[in-house]
Write a protein that holds these residues in place. Sequence first.
Motif, PDB file in Angstrom:
ATOM      1  N   ASP A 104      29.401  50.182  45.271  1.00  0.00           N
ATOM      2  CA  ASP A 104      29.314  49.213  46.194  1.00  0.00           C
ATOM      3  C   ASP A 104      30.812  49.085  47.077  1.00  0.00           C
ATOM      4  N   ASP A 158      34.934  44.031  49.290  1.00  0.00           N
ATOM      5  CA  ASP A 158      35.705  43.271  50.248  1.00  0.00           C
ATOM      6  C   ASP A 158      37.361  43.090  50.129  1.00  0.00           C
ATOM      7  N   ARG A 178      30.753  42.472  47.205  1.00  0.00           N
ATOM      8  CA  ARG A 178      29.266  41.718  48.004  1.00  0.00           C
ATOM      9  C   ARG A 178      28.649  42.950  48.737  1.00  0.00           C
ATOM     10  N   VAL A 179      27.457  43.028  49.086  1.00  0.00           N
ATOM     11  CA  VAL A 179      26.744  43.984  49.747  1.00  0.00           C
ATOM     12  C   VAL A 179      26.823  43.427  51.384  1.00  0.00           C
ATOM     13  N   ILE A 180      27.403  44.566  52.112  1.00  0.00           N
ATOM     14  CA  ILE A 180      27.306  44.403  53.524  1.00  0.00           C
ATOM     15  C   ILE A 180      26.190  44.893  54.118  1.00  0.00           C
ATOM     16  N   THR A 181      25.714  44.284  55.028  1.00  0.00           N
ATOM     17  CA  THR A 181      24.356  44.611  55.602  1.00  0.00           C
ATOM     18  C   THR A 181      24.800  45.140  57.206  1.00  0.00           C
ATOM     19  N   LYS A 182      23.946  45.850  57.784  1.00  0.00           N
ATOM     20  CA  LYS A 182      24.372  45.947  59.122  1.00  0.00           C
ATOM     21  C   LYS A 182      23.307  45.148  59.943  1.00  0.00           C
ATOM     22  N   PRO A 183      23.787  44.738  61.147  1.00  0.00           N
ATOM     23  CA  PRO A 183      22.955  43.654  61.968  1.00  0.00           C
ATOM     24  C   PRO A 183      22.078  44.299  62.810  1.00  0.00           C
TER      25      PRO A 183
END
Length: 112
Positions: free
Chosen positions: A97, A100, A107-112
């Motif tokens: 994972d 930060d 935390r999981v980072i998502t792409k926009p």
Amino acid sequence: MKPLAEDGRSATEDRVRAALAARASLVTHRDLSHETPPQGRSWGVRRVRRVAFAALGVAAAAVTVCLLVLPGDRTPAQAPPAGTPGISEGPPSTPADPVDPSGAGPRVITKP
């Protein structure tokens, strides 16, 4: 100072020598005894103690020499049995994972 005789002795020395010679002439071979010497305590406490301490010292030195010089147990220690070859399990793996960088926690980072 007292006058000396022709051979360098004083009158007192001459008198002492004459007295000693007179006393020595009184003792003959018949006056000397052929008896055994008187018997007393031949082994005193000090002598016994001295011999005992000497014996203890010799015994201690002999034990020390035996311990230092003589070889001890020459058999090598047994090695533990060999383990079975194979892959050992490591710590359980977790999914990678992203973390930060602020240190707030994962935390999981998502792409926009």
